[in-house]
Write a protein that holds these residues in place. Structure first.
Motif, PDB file in Angstrom:
ATOM      1  N   UNK A 253       0.847  -1.188   0.000  1.00  0.00           N
ATOM      2  CA  UNK A 253       0.000   0.000   0.000  1.00  0.00           C
ATOM      3  C   UNK A 253       0.883   1.238   0.000  1.00  0.00           C
ATOM      4  N   UNK A 254       0.273   2.369  -0.280  1.00  0.00           N
ATOM      5  CA  UNK A 254       0.935   3.665  -0.210  1.00  0.00           C
ATOM      6  C   UNK A 254      -0.162   4.700   0.016  1.00  0.00           C
ATOM      7  N   UNK A 255       0.203   5.959   0.300  1.00  0.00           N
ATOM      8  CA  UNK A 255      -0.845   6.971   0.432  1.00  0.00           C
ATOM      9  C   UNK A 255      -1.707   7.102  -0.821  1.00  0.00           C
ATOM     10  N   UNK A 256      -1.145   6.699  -1.965  1.00  0.00           N
ATOM     11  CA  UNK A 256      -1.885   6.804  -3.223  1.00  0.00           C
ATOM     12  C   UNK A 256      -2.834   5.618  -3.439  1.00  0.00           C
ATOM     13  N   UNK A 257      -2.902   4.734  -2.453  1.00  0.00           N
ATOM     14  CA  UNK A 257      -3.900   3.663  -2.501  1.00  0.00           C
ATOM     15  C   UNK A 257      -4.731   3.604  -1.218  1.00  0.00           C
TER      16      UNK A 257
END
Length: 392
Positions: A253-257
């Motif tokens: 995951x990342x902030x963009x997900x």
């Protein structure tokens, strides 16, 4: 150039290889968007912060491919000016055999078997401003109209060939590409470089690591020296200025997900939807909003239609605000991951304001609705666009 943002401490990559030479993009002559390299003449672009939206009406004299000098620019920070000679793509993570990082030079990437694929790239927020102007619903984010989309002929290596060369393991489930643009800071929080996970099934399917756009090396603003192209998925998946790819045996995951590129709001689960992946369907007139058309004259009006789900089957148009519909003429063979150009003729007789509509139906049976389902960040607008004109 600074090293990439720190990776996970346990078994992660301490610092991925970075280009030997990189500078911040200068302001192009005549441009008004800091950090974008190419010129942005107002007849072709609307500048929106660090981004540049293509004017949809300026597509009318182009073919199926969007010229690079008219292609929209979506930047979280600033276009990095990179040197291909010093560029390295690093693959790393516990999803590789041996788990040791693998590095590919630009030359080694180009030595892999190449493919050429024509595909749209479209920002997830394309059409976002219409939630407010057309539906009266508040959203956050860049106020795109319809011009955050473009089609190009991309040439590069299959991502699956890159992953197999690096030794992807059979139990790998996710990959996370990361760009080489500056870290994104919002609200005083450094979120690191732009990155977003892909499931291995998609990564091994139709994704390419592109190094050419419309027969030329990628322009700086569009990912030079190498970028991902993820057909049919939202534009954030097609990471520009590709620097490294984590390969993992566990979901990533990342902030963009998590914080972004999910659907939040009353129509969605309390914690938000799953991360969005596939784009939606749209159509638009290649005509300025508020254009003036002469009464008593026959006008040939043009537009474009596309769907990320299936080839376009038909386009219908209305010149009376939706009271009556008729088929538009399609000028291209519908195809996956592309758009079609269409036209219609209209001879208006009554002067005053009028509303033009266009509606796409694809081969999967998807039809543009009258209203898009609202979400607070304004993603995936797919409603029929109400296009105002004046007849004089």
């Amino acid at each position: 150039m600074k090293l990439l943002a720190a990776a996970p401490v346990a078994g992660g990559l301490a610092a991925a290889a970075a280009p030997a030479h990189a500078t911040r993009a200068p302001l192009a002559a005549g441009a008004t968007a800091p950090g974008i390299v190419k010129p942005l003449p107002p007849e072709l672009f609307t500048v929106r912060g660090t981004n540049a939206e293509s004017r949809f009406d300026a597509f009318g004299d182009t073919g199926l491919l969007t010229p690079a000098d008219r292609f929209f620019v979506r930047n979280h920070t600033s276009t990095p000016v990179l040197d291909a000679a010093g560029w390295r793509l690093t693959l790393w993570g516990d999803g590789l055999h041996g788990r040791a990082p693998v590095h590919l030079t630009y030359g080694q990437l180009r030595d892999l078997p190449s493919v050429t694929r024509t595909a749209l790239v479209e920002c997830a927020g394309n059409g976002r401003s219409l939630y407010t102007t057309q539906q009266g619903e508040a959203v956050t984010g860049t106020a795109w109209t319809l011009g955050a989309v473009g089609a190009a002929r991309w040439r590069g290596a299959r991502l699956r060939d890159v992953l197999r060369r690096a030794g992807i393991a059979s139990d790998a489930v996710a990959v996370q590409p990361r760009g080489l643009d500056d870290e994104y800071v919002t609200g005083g929080v450094d979120l690191g470089r732009v990155r977003r996970p892909l499931p291995v099934a998609k990564a091994l399917d139709d994704v390419i690591v592109a190094y050419e756009m419309n027969g030329e090396p990628l322009p700086y603003d569009h990912g030079y020296p190498a970028r991902l192209v993820v057909p049919s998925w939202v534009g954030i998946a097609s990471i520009k200025w590709l620097g490294d790819i984590e390969v993992s045996t566990a979901p990533l995951s990342s902030p963009w997900s998590t914080d972004y590129y999910r659907l939040f709001g009353a129509a969605h689960p309390p914690g938000g939807s799953a991360p969005i992946s596939r784009q939606t369907l749209k159509s638009g007139w290649e005509l300025p909003f508020g254009a003036t058309l002469e009464a008593g004259r026959t006008h040939r009006l043009t537009g474009r239609a596309w769907s990320a789900h299936a080839p376009v089957r038909k386009v219908e148009v209305s010149t009376d605000g939706g009271a009556h519909w008729r088929p538009a003429r399609l000028h291209d063979a519908p195809r996956r991951d592309g758009w079609v150009r269409w036209s219609t003729v209209w001879r208006p007789h009554r002067t005053g304001p009028a509303t033009l509509l266009s509606r796409t139906t694809d081969e999967a049976g998807d039809v543009q609705p009258e209203r898009a389902v609202h979400n607070t960040q304004g993603y995936l607008f797919d409603a029929v666009v109400r296009h105002p004109v004046t007849v004089a």
